[in-house]
Design an enzyme around this catalytic site. Structure first.
Site, short mmCIF file in Angstrom:
data_model
loop_
_atom_site.label_atom_id
_atom_site.label_comp_id
_atom_site.label_asym_id
_atom_site.label_seq_id
_atom_site.Cartn_x
_atom_site.Cartn_y
_atom_site.Cartn_z
N GLY A 20 -39.21 -39.26 -18.61
CA GLY A 20 -38.49 -39.58 -17.38
C GLY A 20 -39.42 -39.53 -16.18
CB SER A 21 -38.65 -38.77 -12.63
OG SER A 21 -37.56 -39.67 -12.63
CB THR A 22 -42.24 -35.42 -15.67
OG1 THR A 22 -42.08 -36.04 -16.95
CG2 THR A 22 -41.13 -34.42 -15.45
#
Lengths: 496, 499
Positions: B221-223
């Site tokens: 995801g956004s990591t």
């Protein structure tokens, strides 16, 4: 029979030049070697106890001392009855035998409860029995030396011995399985808790017979021939005896379910035949017959099964023991793992777990030893065996009469072949067969029979090393002279 | 007849030569294979004859051997039960060993070459050489915080992982996988019971035997936006550069429109890079990835450790627990051409991007450590049976995925995420904390994976970097992960970490 048999027994016919003989008795060398062997056996016993018990018990030396006394007794008998015998034979065999007793005692200790190990009775278990068998075997060896003062006497009873040999071989085959079968091989006579392996004694009887028969037949077997591909092949009708023995071997293979014994008898016969006739063609015929027979038995086992199935299974297991590591391949796999665990140096006497191999006291004793003494130790054992065999063959080369040559050669070679068959089987070189490891495996039959072989070799080497006296001293001047009378005596008896 | 007799002698010599050659094969060449064969019960008994070494942290034994009266002399016990199960693994009688127990088996068992001197000496003293001892780099408090944090998560996640490493050295400070298991029944000397226990764990819900720190990969995801940002900064963009954003973005070719997590996030057509990271602006990073191109994103991810199939975490000089390779996927059409739709999705850590929690922690650690990526390790020290030091880990740098300047810029950006963005839960009083949250969709399951990667600095010096993963939690998983991450780093600080 046109060819006179008497000269056949004379060295003149073999074309051998009389050798310069060492008339010196080498009994002191034998004693020295024997003491060295006994020291090794005692040291082995001490090491085993130090490893297994973390301490050496005060009476660790007793089994080794008993073994030593037995062999020293034998040594004294030899001093009087066979003073010119080969001095290396008894120490080498005694070392193997003594270490075998020590190893069997070590197995007994491993199988006993930890608390009972330190004071495990000396005459209990396989080790204790082996100790008793050793005493008996040494007595029998001494007895043979006492009774048979000249190995040529044996040829008088050649036909009797041949018959006895065949009967001994056949008994387990015709007996019902419950009186003769252990681990799938019918090689035994089992009566009331006792088990005798008649085949072990049959070897000595059969070799004696073969030697005598071939001394008589060697001329016709070696002269009448047809040439094919540059090799002289015998006439068809002369093939009779070898075919008969081949059939006997195959019968053993099929009905006693034992490749090793079949290989042993057949190899024994072919080699004596070859030595007698000096014909390579016999070796070729023998090898072809054996491998043909084995291939036939294998393919019959694959297709028909029945009595051949056992042989087929053993070959399958040999090809890939790890295919069924917990059932059919369990023994060979554990054997290989034991040898591999031992590696180059081994775990040290008493340091391994040889009891993980089933039957380690018997067929697999070499694997059990190998785990603890490693490749170096096993190599030493192989060298000892090789020494015994080559010394036996040497006695054959040195002795003057043909019968003695064939007898010594046949016995020594058979011993070597047996070591090859069982050690090769245990280490995965050839399919595994139920053979005892000479002088090591637990069991009286094997030990006694093999000691009788050694006694016979001692007797022949004594004859070879004995300084020439009386009429024999004239031999140096005229090769075909007086010995005729001397050597002819025994054969005349049988001719009549 | 003497000629044939001599030749018979030669035949016997050849036969014995064959025996000798074969024994060499069996006892020499194949010896190791046979010795270590699974069918060989000998080594096993011998192995249990001597006390296997202790695996310890801060003087506390995590795995030790206790004397028994059975045939196998020593029983392995794990006093902390499930707490360190995925680090230690287990050393069962008949089953395969795992974890540090497997990786350091030779040393623990005392058969390692490093302990040759001890064995040699014991040959004379007659004592049975004990095995060597392994000191792990873990922090007991951090591990405790990780396990409690995961177990007590308020988003009803039953699976997850947390890992903390020292950015300066790569030393692993916490290593937890949820659910865990008690390794003690597996090492029972009753092999049937051990096997039954193993089969039960194998079938158990949520797979407790799985090592979710290093063994499982999930969409980050956004990591993953940290990687995008790093690639962007390296290609001349600054944190203050405006990048295109907006409420939705559809890649040039096709694909479903990409939206932001909430309407309030970057609805304006342009935001700064720093702003985009702080708010976790999907549309901004999707377009940024498309603009940079797949090659740059993949190259940067690779520099951070993606696609590395050979990494192990254990002893820096030897083997360790194998780490599953994190992947970016091909980000290409099947014919090999560009696939902007896939690239846009990959840029926000979706599509075929997959990451282990350890990889996530390594990204945060690299940023915190000024761009130097250290090789992670668990084994701090090897001690001999007499507790003398045999070796101490000497930290190894793997590479510099980013320059120190870019690392500084990223640090500032990530700090703003924790101070004023999505990662507020990770804040620690008196320390500088940076990080990045991630909420990853995975398949059609409505429950997303919540991620947090982050680090803590004191006066610019890194102390710890973490990654926390909560699989399939309720809404707010990443915020909860940030909170757990903060707690773990706080525990590291309390344990004197970073000094």
């Amino acid at each position: 029979m046109t060819a006179p048999t008497a000269p056949a027994a004379s060295p003149a016919v073999t074309g051998e030049m009389p050798r310069i003989r060492m008339s010196k008795s080498r009994r002191n060398a034998e004693l020295g070697l024997l003491i060295f062997a006994m020291a090794l056996i005692t040291a082995y016993a001490a090491t085993v106890e130090a490893t297994m018990l973390d301490a050496v018990t005060p009476d660790f030396w007793i089994p080794a001392a008993l073994v030593s006394m037995v062999f020293l007794g034998l040594h004294i008998v030899i001093r009087f009855l066979a003073p010119y015998a080969d001095p290396a034979l008894v120490p080498a065999v005694a070392l193997i035998n003594g270490l075998g007793v020590g190893f069997l005692r070590r197995i007994d200790m491993a199988r006993a409860d930890a608390a009972d190990r330190a004071n495990f009775p000396i005459f209990a278990g396989d080790g204790g029995r082996q100790l008793a068998w050793t005493l008996l075997a040494a007595i029998m060896a001494a007895g043979l030396l006492i009774i048979v003062r000249d190995h040529r006497i044996v040829s008088r009873y050649a036909y009797t011995l041949g018959l006895v040999g065949i009967v001994l071989v056949m008994i387990p085959a015709v007996l019902p399985s419950r009186y003769s079968e252990i681990n799938g091989a019918k090689l035994w006579i089992l009566i009331g808790g006792f088990s005798i392996q008649p085949g072990e004694f049959a070897k000595l009887a059969l070799v004696s017979f073969f030697a005598y028969y071939l001394v008589r037949k060697r001329e016709v077997l070696s002269l009448a021939s047809r040439r094919f591909l540059g090799i002289d092949f015998p006439r068809g009708r002369d093939l009779g005896p070898v075919v008969a023995v081949w059939l006997l071997s195959l019968l053993v293979l099929v009905f006693e379910k034992d490749l090793g014994t079949a290989l042993l008898y057949f190899g024994m016969f072919v080699v004596i035949l070859y030595v007698a006739t000096e014909r390579v063609s016999w070796l070729i015929i023998g090898l072809l017959l054996f491998f043909g027979g084995a291939t036939l038995a294998y393919s019959l086992g694959a297709s028909v099964g029945g009595p051949f199935a056992n042989f087929y299974d053993r070959v399958q297991i040999w090809q890939d023991p790890f295919a069924d590591p917990y059932d059919a391949g369990f023994q060979p796999v554990q054997s290989l793992l034991g040898l591999g665990t031992g590696g180059l140096f081994g775990a040290g006497p008493g340091g391994g777990q040889p009891t993980k191999v089933p039957d380690v006291e018997d067929d697999f004793i070499f694997a059990g030893l190998g785990e603890e003494i490693g490749l170096f130790g096993l190599s030493a054992f192989l060298v000892l065996y090789l020494l015994i065999v080559e010394r036996g063959l040497r006695a054959g080369i040195a002795v003057r009469d043909s019968f003695g040559k064939l007898l010594a050669g046949g016995l020594a070679f058979t011993l070597g072949l047996q070591v090859f068959v069982i050690v090769g089987g245990v280490s995965g070189l050839i399919p595994l067969t139920g053979q005892t490891t000479p002088f090591l495996s637990a069991g009286g039959s094997s030990l006694m029979a093999n000691w009788l072989i050694i006694a016979m070799l001692l007797r022949i080497s004594d004859a070879a090393g004995r300084p020439m006296t009386g009429s024999a001293s004239a031999q140096g001047d005229g090769p075909a002279g007086p010995p005729v009378k001397l050597h002819g005596a025994p054969t005349e008896v049988i001719r009549s | 007849m003497n000629g044939p007799l001599r030749r018979a002698g030669v035949v016997v010599m050849i036969l014995f030569g064959l025996l000798f050659a074969n024994l060499n094969w069996v006892q020499g060449y194949k010896a190791d294979e046979y010795r270590n064969s699974d069918f060989n019960a000998r080594v096993q008994v011998a192995e249990y004859e001597r006390a296997r070494g202790v695996i310890e942290v801060g003087g506390r034994a995590l795995a030790e051997s206790k004397l028994t009266t059975g045939e196998l002399k020593y029983l392995r016990t794990y006093p902390f039960k499930s707490q360190f199960a995925h680090v230690l693994g287990y050393k069962p009688v008949n089953l395969a060993a795992t974890g540090i127990e497997k990786a350091e088996n030779e040393f623990l068992a005392g058969t390692s070459d490093r302990l040759f001197g001890d064995r040699f000496r014991d040959m004379f003293t007659g004592e049975e050489t004990a095995g060597g001892n392994v000191v792990l780099s873990l922090s007991l408090r951090a591990q405790d915080a990780a396990i409690k944090g995961l177990a007590g998560n308020d988003v009803d996640s039953t699976r997850g992982a947390a890992v903390a490493i020292n950015p300066k050295t790569g030393a692993v400070q916490a290593f937890a996988s949820m659910p865990s298991f008690d390794p003690n029944p597996l090492v029972s000397h009753d092999t049937n019971a051990a096997e039954a226990a193993y089969n039960q764990l194998e079938k158990a819900k949520d797979g407790p035997l799985k090592n979710r720190v290093v063994g499982e990969v999930l969409p980050p995801g956004s990591t993953f936006k940290v990687i995008d940002a790093a690639a962007a900064l390296e290609s001349g963009i600054t944190p203050q550069t405006n990048i295109p954003a907006g409420p939705t973005y559809t890649a040039p070719t096709s694909g479903t429109p990409i939206r932001n997590a909430a309407a309030s996030i970057c609805p304006e057509s342009q935001v700064t890079l720093a702003e985009a990271l702080r708010e976790s602006c999907n549309t901004g990073f999707a377009q940024l990835a498309v603009e940079l191109g797949a090659a740059k994103i993949k190259e940067k991810a690779r520099a951070f450790g993606f696609e590395d199939e050979s990494l192990t975490v254990g002893n820096l000089d030897g083997s360790g627990l194998p780490v599953a390779a994190s992947r970016t996927g091909t980000i290409q059409n099947p014919d090999g051409g560009d696939d902007p739709a896939a690239l846009a999705q990959s840029g926000i850590g979706q599509n075929n991007v997959r990451m282990t929690p350890l990889q996530g922690a390594m990204i945060a650690a690299t940023v915190a450590n000024g761009g130097e990526r250290m090789r992670p390790y668990l084994v701090q020290q090897l001690l001999g049976p007499d507790r003398r030091t045999i070796s101490t880990a000497s930290p190894k740098k793997i590479n510099n995925p980013i320059s120190a300047t870019v690392a500084g810029q990223l640090q500032d950006m990530m700090v703003s995420v924790v101070e004023g963005g999505t990662g507020r839960n990770a804040r620690i009083n008196g320390y500088t904390v940076g990080g990045k949250t991630g909420t990853a969709q995975d398949g059609n399951d409505p429950n997303d994976h919540g991620w947090f990667i982050g680090f803590v600095l004191k006066d610019g010096e890194p102390i710890s970097a973490v990654c926390v993963l909560l699989e399939r939690g309720a809404a707010g998983g990443s915020a909860e992960a940030a909170k757990i991450g903060g707690d773990i780093m706080e525990a590291v600080i309390a344990d004197g970490g970073g000094n």
